[in-house]
Design a protein around this motif. Structure first.
Motif, PDB file in Angstrom:
ATOM      1  N   LEU A  82       0.845  -1.207   0.000  1.00  0.00           N
ATOM      2  CA  LEU A  82       0.000   0.000   0.000  1.00  0.00           C
ATOM      3  C   LEU A  82       0.875   1.250   0.000  1.00  0.00           C
ATOM      4  CD1 LEU A  82      -2.889  -0.812   2.531  1.00  0.00           C
ATOM      5  CD2 LEU A  82      -3.152  -0.228   0.114  1.00  0.00           C
ATOM      6  N   ASP A  83       1.887   1.235   0.841  1.00  0.00           N
ATOM      7  CA  ASP A  83       2.785   2.392   0.932  1.00  0.00           C
ATOM      8  C   ASP A  83       3.548   2.602  -0.376  1.00  0.00           C
ATOM      9  OD1 ASP A  83       3.875   4.509   2.467  1.00  0.00           O
ATOM     10  OD2 ASP A  83       5.723   3.339   2.696  1.00  0.00           O
ATOM     11  N   PHE A  87      -0.580   4.557  -1.555  1.00  0.00           N
ATOM     12  CA  PHE A  87      -1.820   4.527  -0.781  1.00  0.00           C
ATOM     13  C   PHE A  87      -1.519   4.511   0.718  1.00  0.00           C
ATOM     14  CE2 PHE A  87      -3.000   2.516  -4.844  1.00  0.00           C
ATOM     15  CZ  PHE A  87      -4.059   3.336  -5.206  1.00  0.00           C
ATOM     16  N   SER A  88      -0.494   5.239   1.127  1.00  0.00           N
ATOM     17  CA  SER A  88      -0.110   5.224   2.540  1.00  0.00           C
ATOM     18  C   SER A  88      -1.212   5.799   3.432  1.00  0.00           C
ATOM     19  CB  SER A  88       1.213   5.967   2.750  1.00  0.00           C
ATOM     20  OG  SER A  88       1.132   7.273   2.213  1.00  0.00           O
ATOM     21  N   GLU A  93      -6.095   2.780   8.405  1.00  0.00           N
ATOM     22  CA  GLU A  93      -7.382   2.070   8.391  1.00  0.00           C
ATOM     23  C   GLU A  93      -7.177   0.566   8.164  1.00  0.00           C
ATOM     24  OE1 GLU A  93     -11.718   2.212   6.175  1.00  0.00           O
ATOM     25  OE2 GLU A  93     -10.413   3.967   6.088  1.00  0.00           O
ATOM     26  N   ALA A  94      -6.229   0.230   7.306  1.00  0.00           N
ATOM     27  CA  ALA A  94      -5.949  -1.189   7.048  1.00  0.00           C
ATOM     28  C   ALA A  94      -5.426  -1.869   8.308  1.00  0.00           C
ATOM     29  CB  ALA A  94      -4.946  -1.331   5.908  1.00  0.00           C
ATOM     30  N   GLU A  95      -4.573  -1.172   9.058  1.00  0.00           N
ATOM     31  CA  GLU A  95      -4.072  -1.738  10.318  1.00  0.00           C
ATOM     32  C   GLU A  95      -5.201  -1.924  11.328  1.00  0.00           C
ATOM     33  OE1 GLU A  95      -1.001   1.087  11.179  1.00  0.00           O
ATOM     34  OE2 GLU A  95       0.547  -0.162  10.227  1.00  0.00           O
ATOM     35  N   ALA A  96      -6.143  -1.007  11.354  1.00  0.00           N
ATOM     36  CA  ALA A  96      -7.296  -1.136  12.254  1.00  0.00           C
ATOM     37  C   ALA A  96      -8.144  -2.342  11.869  1.00  0.00           C
ATOM     38  CB  ALA A  96      -8.134   0.138  12.223  1.00  0.00           C
TER      39      ALA A  96
END
Length: 184
Positions: A82-83, A87-88, A93-96
């Motif tokens: 993503l980074d 899309f960083s 949100e992805a980590e959540a």
């Protein structure tokens, strides 16, 4: 010449069979914008964009995985992808979401154990187990006592608990059972 909408979302070919389920995309659209009607072409475009994004992200995560000399793509590979793709902003949100998924998976593992499915506290189960062990020991002691008494009655064990030697009756003596064998 076809419409511009058809050119943006061409019909899926046999090679493009890997897509997201339309019903799932439609459900997400209805949940996100319930008061807006979305045209069929727009839904198809959203479906194609989502599918393409997943292909792009998967491909980049696979590259990250290969560079790490790993054989399985894990969450860290996806976050790095993503980074790398710019899309960083989505990583938080992805980590959540990842944290939520891990919590749900842990809850499922805990629920799948037999003890938790019983709905009885572990202390109560331990108490019941100890009761069963005590009953089993008591039964075993009773059986051993009955065997002991039987052996004493048969004269095979003396009062002191020492086994008595077996002494056969003298050859010339008859016991009570031998009387029935005489037919004379």
């Amino acid at each position: 010449m076809g419409s511009p909408e058809r050119e943006l979302c061409p019909p899926p070919s046999e090679e493009d069979e890997l897509t997201l389920p339309r019903a799932s995309i439609n459900k997400m659209i209805k949940e996100l914008v319930p008061s807006v009607r979305v045209a069929f072409e727009s839904r198809e475009l959203i479906l194609n964009c989502c599918t393409e994004f997943i292909h792009l992200l998967s491909s980049e995560a696979n590259d990250v995985c290969n560079q790490s000399n790993k054989k399985t793509i894990n969450a860290e590979h996806v976050l790095t992808a993503l980074d790398r793709l710019g899309f960083s902003d989505y990583t938080v949100e992805a980590e959540a979401v990842l944290k939520d998924c891990k919590a749900v998976a842990a809850k499922r593992r805990r629920q799948s154990t037999r003890l938790e499915n019983l709905g009885i506290p572990e202390e109560e189960l331990l108490r019941q187990q100890q009761e069963l062990f005590a009953k089993a020991r008591e039964e075993q002691a009773k059986q051993e006592q009955q065997q002991w008494l039987l052996l004493q009655q048969q004269g095979l064990v003396g009062a002191e608990g020492v086994p008595q030697p077996y002494i056969p009756p003298p050859a010339g003596l008859k016991n009570d059972d031998d009387e029935d064998d005489d037919y004379s």
